[in-house]
Write a protein that holds these residues in place. Structure first.
Motif, mmCIF file in Angstrom:
data_model
loop_
_atom_site.group_PDB
_atom_site.id
_atom_site.type_symbol
_atom_site.label_atom_id
_atom_site.label_comp_id
_atom_site.label_asym_id
_atom_site.label_seq_id
_atom_site.Cartn_x
_atom_site.Cartn_y
_atom_site.Cartn_z
ATOM 1 N N THR A 1 0.854 -1.186 0.000
ATOM 2 C CA THR A 1 0.000 0.000 0.000
ATOM 3 C C THR A 1 0.890 1.235 0.000
ATOM 4 O OG1 THR A 1 -0.125 0.020 2.416
ATOM 5 C CG2 THR A 1 -1.854 -1.171 1.237
ATOM 6 N N ALA A 2 0.338 2.327 -0.486
ATOM 7 C CA ALA A 2 1.078 3.586 -0.530
ATOM 8 C C ALA A 2 0.102 4.740 -0.398
ATOM 9 C CB ALA A 2 1.879 3.703 -1.822
ATOM 10 N N GLU A 3 0.615 5.863 0.086
ATOM 11 C CA GLU A 3 -0.206 7.054 0.295
ATOM 12 C C GLU A 3 0.367 8.196 -0.524
ATOM 13 O OE1 GLU A 3 0.128 7.627 4.442
ATOM 14 O OE2 GLU A 3 -1.229 5.978 4.984
ATOM 15 N N GLY A 4 -0.511 8.925 -1.213
ATOM 16 C CA GLY A 4 -0.071 10.053 -2.015
ATOM 17 C C GLY A 4 0.520 11.159 -1.153
ATOM 18 N N THR A 5 1.549 11.808 -1.674
ATOM 19 C CA THR A 5 2.219 12.876 -0.936
ATOM 20 C C THR A 5 1.831 14.259 -1.436
ATOM 21 O OG1 THR A 5 4.122 12.755 -2.433
ATOM 22 C CG2 THR A 5 4.191 11.401 -0.434
ATOM 23 N N ALA A 6 1.040 14.350 -2.496
ATOM 24 C CA ALA A 6 0.735 15.656 -3.086
ATOM 25 C C ALA A 6 -0.325 16.416 -2.292
ATOM 26 C CB ALA A 6 0.271 15.487 -4.531
ATOM 27 N N VAL A 7 -1.347 15.707 -1.820
ATOM 28 C CA VAL A 7 -2.479 16.370 -1.161
ATOM 29 C C VAL A 7 -2.857 15.592 0.090
ATOM 30 C CG1 VAL A 7 -4.882 17.102 -1.405
ATOM 31 C CG2 VAL A 7 -3.342 17.232 -3.371
ATOM 32 N N THR A 8 -3.132 16.330 1.167
ATOM 33 C CA THR A 8 -3.599 15.727 2.415
ATOM 34 C C THR A 8 -4.985 16.275 2.735
ATOM 35 O OG1 THR A 8 -1.356 15.485 3.275
ATOM 36 C CG2 THR A 8 -3.149 15.441 4.882
ATOM 37 N N GLU A 9 -5.826 15.443 3.257
ATOM 38 C CA GLU A 9 -7.204 15.814 3.553
ATOM 39 C C GLU A 9 -7.400 15.868 5.059
ATOM 40 O OE1 GLU A 9 -10.523 13.079 2.512
ATOM 41 O OE2 GLU A 9 -10.831 14.529 0.905
ATOM 42 N N VAL A 10 -7.961 16.998 5.537
ATOM 43 C CA VAL A 10 -8.186 17.183 6.971
ATOM 44 C C VAL A 10 -9.686 17.226 7.243
ATOM 45 C CG1 VAL A 10 -7.809 18.675 8.963
ATOM 46 C CG2 VAL A 10 -6.021 18.441 7.232
#
Length: 277
Positions: free
Chosen positions: A198-207
């Motif tokens: 699995t991997a998580e995108g580094t461009a955008v984070t959601e709060v």
């Protein structure tokens, strides 16, 4: 005076990706950076499944397609030959018909014996049969071509499918990401549809921030006096509709970092704000 509301919530990546193989096979290569916490760029090939079987399938499908194409070309050549043969047989038939007419006239004058006339009539009948056979052979060509074209199209589709399966033996990162859980080792057998990493995108984070009702009233209303119009909550971008500026802060001890937040197509008050990381 500028009203302000402070809320708290977890920060999660806007994009989460699972490395799910679409074909089965033995894992023959793993990228050195396929480890928990590592950051990889988009397009980096992380996992390679043994392509030998799929290369063989693609080669067989290509050979089958080429063979059927050769049969189609051969049929075109044979059609030209059959058409020429039919033309020759028709010309021969016309000659035999004229010869028979001449022999009948001579037979009526008792110049030609009956046996010769009957032999010419038999030759004419045989020639008519050859013309019919040639015409029938030529008439079968279109149906034969349709059958071959259908088989060729099927073979071409199988070839494309084999090439697609071959292309799926490599698994690459679809975007810049941070590797999470890794469940694969080189040499193990990868089953189709079973996640390997699995991997998580580094461009955008959601709060997902939560606000108290009293604080948020100060922001969406005019100093807590005039409420925001109901239509504002139906806008595709709630923050822009209410002219709300969002700042996201992360604090850990004496360390603080802030980002300018923005909402995307949010229609609820506790909207999800995506921030640049």
């Amino acid at each position: 005076m500028v009203p302000r509301a402070v809320g708290y919530g977890p920060a999660v990546p806007a994009q989460v990706w699972e490395a799910v193989p679409e074909v089965a096979g033995r894992v023959v290569a793993i990228h050195p950076r396929l480890k928990r916490g590592a950051i990889v760029e988009a397009g980096t090939v992380l996992i390679t499944i043994d392509p030998a079987e799929y290369e063989l399938q693609a080669a067989q499908a290509e050979a089958n397609a080429s063979s059927l194409q050769a049969q189609v070309d051969e049929l075109a050549v044979r059609e030209d030959a059959d058409r020429a043969m039919l033309s020759t047989e028709e010309q021969s038939l016309a000659l035999k018909e004229r010869d028979l007419d001449r022999l009948r006239q001579l037979h009526a004058q008792t110049v030609v014996p009956t046996a010769e006339l009957e032999s010419a009539e038999r030759d004419l009948l045989n020639q008519r049969l050859r013309v019919q056979t040639a015409a029938k052979t030529l008439a079968l060509v279109p149906s034969q071509r349709r059958v071959l074209e259908a088989k060729r199209a099927q073979a071409a589709a199988q070839w494309e499918e084999a090439r697609l399966r071959l292309s799926r033996t490599t698994i690459a990162a679809p975007f810049d990401c941070r590797i999470g859980e890794v469940r694969v080792e080189q040499g193990q057998f990868a089953s189709r549809g079973v996640p390997l990493a699995t991997a998580e995108g580094t461009a955008v984070t959601e709060v997902h921030a939560q606000f108290s009702a009293d604080d948020i009233r100060l922001v969406i209303g005019d100093g807590g006096v005039a409420p925001a119009p109901l239509a504002a909550f139906q806008e595709p971008h709630l923050g822009a509709a209410l002219q709300v500026a969002v700042t996201v802060r992360f604090t850990s001890g004496d360390f603080t970092v802030a980002w300018e937040g923005r909402d995307r197509k949010s229609t609820r008050l506790n909207s999800s704000h995506r921030i640049r990381s």
